[in-house]
Design an enzyme around this catalytic site. Sequence first.
Site, PDB file in Angstrom:
ATOM      1  N   ASN A  50      -8.604   8.318   9.441  1.00 15.71           N
ATOM      2  CA  ASN A  50      -8.238   9.356   9.114  1.00 15.71           C
ATOM      3  C   ASN A  50      -9.652  10.721   7.944  1.00 15.71           C
ATOM      4  O   ASN A  50      -9.695  11.344   7.995  1.00 15.71           O
ATOM      5  CB  ASN A  50      -6.889   9.281   8.493  1.00 15.71           C
ATOM      6  CG  ASN A  50      -5.984  10.470  10.195  1.00 15.71           C
ATOM      7  OD1 ASN A  50      -6.514  11.196  10.779  1.00 15.71           O
ATOM      8  ND2 ASN A  50      -5.158   9.626   9.919  1.00 15.71           N
ATOM      9  N   GLY A  51      -9.579   9.095   7.007  1.00 15.23           N
ATOM     10  CA  GLY A  51     -10.833   9.681   6.191  1.00 15.23           C
ATOM     11  C   GLY A  51     -11.320   8.642   6.945  1.00 15.23           C
ATOM     12  O   GLY A  51     -11.703   7.737   7.131  1.00 15.23           O
ATOM     13  N   ARG A  74      -2.537  -2.009  -3.044  1.00 12.99           N
ATOM     14  CA  ARG A  74      -3.683  -1.326  -3.213  1.00 12.99           C
ATOM     15  C   ARG A  74      -3.745   0.194  -3.886  1.00 12.99           C
ATOM     16  O   ARG A  74      -2.937   0.329  -3.880  1.00 12.99           O
ATOM     17  CB  ARG A  74      -3.345  -0.867  -1.401  1.00 12.99           C
ATOM     18  CG  ARG A  74      -5.668  -0.086  -1.287  1.00 12.99           C
ATOM     19  CD  ARG A  74      -4.984   0.773  -0.080  1.00 12.99           C
ATOM     20  NE  ARG A  74      -6.197   1.513   0.100  1.00 12.99           N
ATOM     21  CZ  ARG A  74      -5.682   2.386   0.391  1.00 12.99           C
ATOM     22  NH1 ARG A  74      -5.031   3.321   0.444  1.00 12.99           N
ATOM     23  NH2 ARG A  74      -7.305   3.541   0.763  1.00 12.99           N
ATOM     24  N   ARG A 108      -8.035  10.836  19.366  1.00 13.36           N
ATOM     25  CA  ARG A 108      -7.430  10.775  20.396  1.00 13.36           C
ATOM     26  C   ARG A 108      -7.163  11.956  20.818  1.00 13.36           C
ATOM     27  O   ARG A 108      -8.076  12.589  22.131  1.00 13.36           O
ATOM     28  CB  ARG A 108      -6.253   9.645  20.841  1.00 13.36           C
ATOM     29  CG  ARG A 108      -6.974   8.651  20.261  1.00 13.36           C
ATOM     30  CD  ARG A 108      -5.155   7.735  20.074  1.00 13.36           C
ATOM     31  NE  ARG A 108      -4.984   7.942  19.052  1.00 13.36           N
ATOM     32  CZ  ARG A 108      -4.160   7.207  18.500  1.00 13.36           C
ATOM     33  NH1 ARG A 108      -3.892   5.947  18.819  1.00 13.36           N
ATOM     34  NH2 ARG A 108      -3.837   7.481  17.161  1.00 13.36           N
ATOM     35  N   ASN A 124     -12.529   1.859  17.877  1.00 10.02           N
ATOM     36  CA  ASN A 124     -12.097   2.158  18.996  1.00 10.02           C
ATOM     37  C   ASN A 124     -12.164   3.399  20.188  1.00 10.02           C
ATOM     38  O   ASN A 124     -12.887   3.019  21.368  1.00 10.02           O
ATOM     39  CB  ASN A 124     -10.067   2.271  19.459  1.00 10.02           C
ATOM     40  CG  ASN A 124      -9.674   1.866  18.368  1.00 10.02           C
ATOM     41  OD1 ASN A 124      -9.032   0.657  18.866  1.00 10.02           O
ATOM     42  ND2 ASN A 124      -9.098   1.570  17.751  1.00 10.02           N
ATOM     43  N   GLY A 144      -9.582   3.803  12.366  1.00  9.13           N
ATOM     44  CA  GLY A 144      -9.096   3.456  13.556  1.00  9.13           C
ATOM     45  C   GLY A 144     -10.442   4.013  14.608  1.00  9.13           C
ATOM     46  O   GLY A 144      -9.763   3.758  16.011  1.00  9.13           O
ATOM     47  N   LYS A 171       3.329   0.756   2.944  1.00  6.92           N
ATOM     48  CA  LYS A 171       2.912  -0.045   3.971  1.00  6.92           C
ATOM     49  C   LYS A 171       2.854  -2.128   3.346  1.00  6.92           C
ATOM     50  O   LYS A 171       2.728  -1.820   1.761  1.00  6.92           O
ATOM     51  CB  LYS A 171       1.937   0.101   4.751  1.00  6.92           C
ATOM     52  CG  LYS A 171       1.640   0.769   5.746  1.00  6.92           C
ATOM     53  CD  LYS A 171       0.298   1.156   6.051  1.00  6.92           C
ATOM     54  CE  LYS A 171      -0.391   2.430   6.419  1.00  6.92           C
ATOM     55  NZ  LYS A 171      -1.845   2.466   6.640  1.00  6.92           N
ATOM     56  N   ASN A 207       0.693  -0.652   0.211  1.00  6.49           N
ATOM     57  CA  ASN A 207      -0.009  -0.353  -0.064  1.00  6.49           C
ATOM     58  C   ASN A 207       1.027   0.814  -0.397  1.00  6.49           C
ATOM     59  O   ASN A 207       1.735   2.106   0.926  1.00  6.49           O
ATOM     60  CB  ASN A 207      -1.139  -0.176   1.242  1.00  6.49           C
ATOM     61  CG  ASN A 207      -1.785   0.681   0.996  1.00  6.49           C
ATOM     62  OD1 ASN A 207      -1.588   1.991   0.579  1.00  6.49           O
ATOM     63  ND2 ASN A 207      -2.905   1.077   2.602  1.00  6.49           N
TER      64      ASN A 207
END
Length: 400
Positions: free
Chosen positions: A209-210, A89, A283, A334, A330, A17, A10
């Site tokens: 994040n998106g 990806r 967070r 969480n 994310g 990644k 990715n």
Amino acid sequence: MAKKAVLVINCGSSSLKFSLIKPNSGELLVSGIAERLLSADAFIKINFQGDKHIHPLTAPHNHQSALEFLVKFLYDNALVAELGAVGHRVVHGGEEYSQPTLIDNQVKATISRLAKLAPLHNPVNLIGVEAAEHAFKDLPQVAVFDTAFHQTMPSKAFITGLPYKLYEQQGIRSYGFHGTSHYFVSKQAAKLLKKPYSESSFICAHLGNGCSIAAINNGKSVDTSMGLTPLSGVIMGTRCGDIDPGIILHLIEQLNYSPAQVSTMLNKESGLLGISELSNDCRTIEDAILNDENLRANLTMDIFCYRIAKSIASFMASLSHFDGLIFTGGIGENSDLVRTRVVNSLKLLNIELDPQKNITTRFGKSGLISTATSQNCFVIQTNEELVIAEQTAELIGREQ
Ligand code: AMP
């Protein structure tokens, strides 16, 4: 191919990644990321057998350098023999690709042509493809497109209110993104319900994040909040989501912003960051609410959650029946605070959270978090890499 591992790649503009996955068992052999690529302090982090290896990358510090380091690592640890294919990806597949696709020169040319629809993503995805072709000359390379899952959307969902010829001549329509994630988590939710996927209908909130919301009817994507680009829909870390398009004209015509300044504002300076003036990180916003009673952080979270709830409610219009709401990404996986605030606005849809299950289902756990009398609400950990590995192996298996 059946027993071989797939290297999933990715590529971002300054990162790469990777995961080496056995698609049959889902076993993760190696994972990691190369970061700060194209700068002198580029480095690579590799997780292998419980250890973290961190190494600086040598010049030219690019995606190719990262893959060369990884190839050597795989050789040194006798892992190359495990490798059967590389899965990439790729963000934008336009209307051309609704399935994973074996990469050849023509596919690369199409990915390159589609860069006009995803200028931040497709060119770097291609860099990853070419670096991997160079590093693994004998291995088949497969592209798995983020837009592919949404190619089942009906035209009433993907055609915009602009003149039709813009769609016909320029391909301006909604494509949707995060398709691999929406597909994976909705399939997992169907498994939890012990229902055939082809009879399962969900609304899925991928909040990272998106952020994007998708309506999945009988196992097929029928609508989603992201559009031509990943800028539309709900508010995100730094992206504004849906706004009155007249604001853009106002900024340019009345306030003398350049198109480049508007683009930076909409993509990088808006969303959680722009409203809170604190951070794009959920967070940090939560900490400011809980520890400092920061009113702006609280307002930011209210706006973020309300827009998500409104989007979820609107997608009820897309479904023939409703098997549940899914949180992933994310934030979705969480943040019990975000889930609580979103679902608080969905009481009329009879979605109610079990407070205990909501708090405990996080940090790698998946499951049902709704009460016994509520419509189903799930938290599902996404795993886009596993889908890419599975789809790559399946395609190579069929080709052999
Ligand atoms: P992703 O893009 O899926 O990696 O998600 C990144 C987002 O998830 C960031 O906004 C993080 O702040 C958020 N996130 C990760 N862990 C947590 C957590 N424990 N609580 C709240 N948000 C989190």
